[in-house]
Design an enzyme around this catalytic site. Structure first.
Site, PDB file in Angstrom:
ATOM      1  N   LYS A  10       0.812  -1.284  -0.150  1.00  0.00           N
ATOM      2  CA  LYS A  10      -0.158   0.025   0.179  1.00  0.00           C
ATOM      3  C   LYS A  10       0.833   1.440   0.082  1.00  0.00           C
ATOM      4  O   LYS A  10       2.034   1.206   0.301  1.00  0.00           O
ATOM      5  CB  LYS A  10      -0.985   0.039   1.191  1.00  0.00           C
ATOM      6  CG  LYS A  10      -1.874  -1.152   1.077  1.00  0.00           C
ATOM      7  CD  LYS A  10      -2.908  -1.020   2.315  1.00  0.00           C
ATOM      8  CE  LYS A  10      -4.093  -2.187   2.520  1.00  0.00           C
ATOM      9  NZ  LYS A  10      -5.060  -2.134   3.428  1.00  0.00           N
ATOM     10  N   TYR A  50     -12.433  -2.342  -3.633  1.00  0.00           N
ATOM     11  CA  TYR A  50     -12.822  -2.395  -2.108  1.00  0.00           C
ATOM     12  C   TYR A  50     -14.365  -2.559  -2.247  1.00  0.00           C
ATOM     13  O   TYR A  50     -14.985  -2.234  -1.331  1.00  0.00           O
ATOM     14  CB  TYR A  50     -12.145  -1.306  -1.387  1.00  0.00           C
ATOM     15  CG  TYR A  50     -10.704  -1.696  -0.890  1.00  0.00           C
ATOM     16  CD1 TYR A  50     -10.756  -2.704   0.081  1.00  0.00           C
ATOM     17  CD2 TYR A  50      -9.779  -0.882  -1.175  1.00  0.00           C
ATOM     18  CE1 TYR A  50      -9.409  -3.203   0.436  1.00  0.00           C
ATOM     19  CE2 TYR A  50      -8.540  -1.374  -0.589  1.00  0.00           C
ATOM     20  CZ  TYR A  50      -8.297  -2.322   0.080  1.00  0.00           C
ATOM     21  OH  TYR A  50      -7.217  -2.552   0.755  1.00  0.00           O
ATOM     22  N   ASN A 113      -2.058   0.342   6.627  1.00  0.00           N
ATOM     23  CA  ASN A 113      -1.665  -0.969   7.230  1.00  0.00           C
ATOM     24  C   ASN A 113      -0.559  -1.664   6.402  1.00  0.00           C
ATOM     25  O   ASN A 113      -0.516  -2.803   6.540  1.00  0.00           O
ATOM     26  CB  ASN A 113      -2.781  -1.750   7.928  1.00  0.00           C
ATOM     27  CG  ASN A 113      -3.880  -2.175   6.941  1.00  0.00           C
ATOM     28  OD1 ASN A 113      -3.555  -1.857   5.698  1.00  0.00           O
ATOM     29  ND2 ASN A 113      -4.653  -2.885   7.360  1.00  0.00           N
ATOM     30  N   HIS A 116      -2.100  -5.129   1.575  1.00  0.00           N
ATOM     31  CA  HIS A 116      -3.523  -6.060   1.311  1.00  0.00           C
ATOM     32  C   HIS A 116      -3.281  -7.350   0.970  1.00  0.00           C
ATOM     33  O   HIS A 116      -2.289  -7.920   0.436  1.00  0.00           O
ATOM     34  CB  HIS A 116      -4.232  -5.590   0.086  1.00  0.00           C
ATOM     35  CG  HIS A 116      -5.224  -6.440  -0.126  1.00  0.00           C
ATOM     36  ND1 HIS A 116      -6.715  -6.219   0.345  1.00  0.00           N
ATOM     37  CD2 HIS A 116      -5.534  -7.012  -1.207  1.00  0.00           C
ATOM     38  CE1 HIS A 116      -7.291  -7.249  -0.319  1.00  0.00           C
ATOM     39  NE2 HIS A 116      -6.805  -7.798  -0.995  1.00  0.00           N
ATOM     40  N   GLU A 127      -9.715 -11.029  -7.211  1.00  0.00           N
ATOM     41  CA  GLU A 127      -8.726  -9.788  -7.267  1.00  0.00           C
ATOM     42  C   GLU A 127      -7.668  -9.803  -8.216  1.00  0.00           C
ATOM     43  O   GLU A 127      -7.342  -8.951  -8.631  1.00  0.00           O
ATOM     44  CB  GLU A 127      -8.195  -9.583  -5.683  1.00  0.00           C
ATOM     45  CG  GLU A 127      -9.477  -9.411  -4.933  1.00  0.00           C
ATOM     46  CD  GLU A 127      -8.937  -9.306  -3.128  1.00  0.00           C
ATOM     47  OE1 GLU A 127      -9.841  -8.990  -2.375  1.00  0.00           O
ATOM     48  OE2 GLU A 127      -7.818  -9.694  -3.066  1.00  0.00           O
TER      49      GLU A 127
HETATM   50  P1  ADP Z   1      -7.943  -6.923   5.843  1.00  0.00           P
HETATM   51  O1  ADP Z   1      -7.008  -5.762   4.842  1.00  0.00           O
HETATM   52  O2  ADP Z   1      -7.180  -7.115   6.943  1.00  0.00           O
HETATM   53  O3  ADP Z   1      -8.596  -8.049   5.011  1.00  0.00           O
HETATM   54  P2  ADP Z   1     -10.628  -5.449   5.944  1.00  0.00           P
HETATM   55  O4  ADP Z   1     -11.048  -6.328   4.705  1.00  0.00           O
HETATM   56  O5  ADP Z   1     -11.556  -5.447   6.957  1.00  0.00           O
HETATM   57  O6  ADP Z   1      -9.271  -5.874   6.482  1.00  0.00           O
HETATM   58  O7  ADP Z   1     -10.364  -3.765   5.553  1.00  0.00           O
HETATM   59  C1  ADP Z   1     -10.148  -3.468   4.098  1.00  0.00           C
HETATM   60  C2  ADP Z   1      -8.988  -2.189   4.659  1.00  0.00           C
HETATM   61  O8  ADP Z   1      -9.825  -1.215   5.048  1.00  0.00           O
HETATM   62  C3  ADP Z   1      -7.968  -2.710   5.716  1.00  0.00           C
HETATM   63  O9  ADP Z   1      -6.923  -3.268   5.215  1.00  0.00           O
HETATM   64  C4  ADP Z   1      -7.594  -1.315   6.046  1.00  0.00           C
HETATM   65  O10 ADP Z   1      -6.809  -0.543   5.147  1.00  0.00           O
HETATM   66  C5  ADP Z   1      -9.157  -0.565   6.042  1.00  0.00           C
HETATM   67  N1  ADP Z   1      -9.749  -0.710   7.446  1.00  0.00           N
HETATM   68  C6  ADP Z   1     -10.338  -1.792   7.797  1.00  0.00           C
HETATM   69  N2  ADP Z   1     -10.898  -1.262   9.163  1.00  0.00           N
HETATM   70  C7  ADP Z   1     -10.668   0.019   8.960  1.00  0.00           C
HETATM   71  C8  ADP Z   1     -11.137   1.024  10.281  1.00  0.00           C
HETATM   72  N3  ADP Z   1     -11.869   0.535  11.330  1.00  0.00           N
HETATM   73  N4  ADP Z   1     -10.885   2.240  10.128  1.00  0.00           N
HETATM   74  C9  ADP Z   1     -10.095   2.725   8.850  1.00  0.00           C
HETATM   75  N5  ADP Z   1      -9.436   1.613   7.860  1.00  0.00           N
HETATM   76  C10 ADP Z   1      -9.991   0.470   7.952  1.00  0.00           C
HETATM   77 MG    MG Z   2     -10.043  -7.832   3.446  1.00  0.00          MG
END
Ligand code: ADP
Ligand code: MG
Length: 138
Positions: A10, A50, A113, A116, A127
């Protein structure tokens, strides 16, 4: 079983020059790149990627963040690639991610974070097709 997953390094991780470290972690975990592309996502393309999160309160921030700088999109192949990568990534919130995982090491916040990773074999196929065509695989 050999499997493919989609990973994205990212914008926060690209900006802090962590492409090399993260790619090394993939390779050392047996996740071998079959296709790699560096690109700048458009807002529309981040929103399409997304789309499952469209109703979440963080959707607009997330998709704005994902096109705030270049990303590196990778197709990784290896044994149990989807789960292997999820384990390597760590929890969504870097503060809760196990020590030594990519998000614990490189993640800046729950949004920024670092990486992905597809969350299921079915989603990995969707994807991968979102970014790559078969002719681009090594
Ligand atoms: P992951 O990437 O671990 O699969 P999710 O699919 O739940 O997590 O969420 C997609 C992305 O959205 C996350 O990687 C993160 O960048 C963002 N995200 C998830 N939860 C939050 C939140 N509570 N606040 C802000 N951004 C979030
Ligand atoms: Mg996810």
């Amino acid at each position: 079983m050999a499997e493919r997953t989609l990973a994205i390094i990212k914008p926060d991780a690209v900006a802090k020059h962590a492409i090399g470290d993260i790619t090394r972690r993939y390779e050392e975990a047996g996740l071998h790149p079959k296709a790699i592309r560096m690109m700048r996502l458009s807002k529309a393309s981040a929103e399409g990627f997304y789309a499952v999160h469209r109703e979440r309160p963080f959707f607009n921030d997330l998709t704005t963040y994902m096109c705030s700088g270049p990303v590196v999109v990778l197709v990784l192949e290896g044994v149990d690639a989807v789960k292997t990568n999820r384990d390597l990534m760590g929890a969504t919130d870097p503060k809760k991610a196990d020590a030594g995982t990519i998000r614990a090491v490189h993640g800046a916040s729950i949004e920024a974070n670092a990486v992905h990773g597809s969350d299921s074999v079915d989603n990995a196929q969707i994807e991968i097709r979102y970014f790559f065509s078969e002719s681009e695989f090594s």
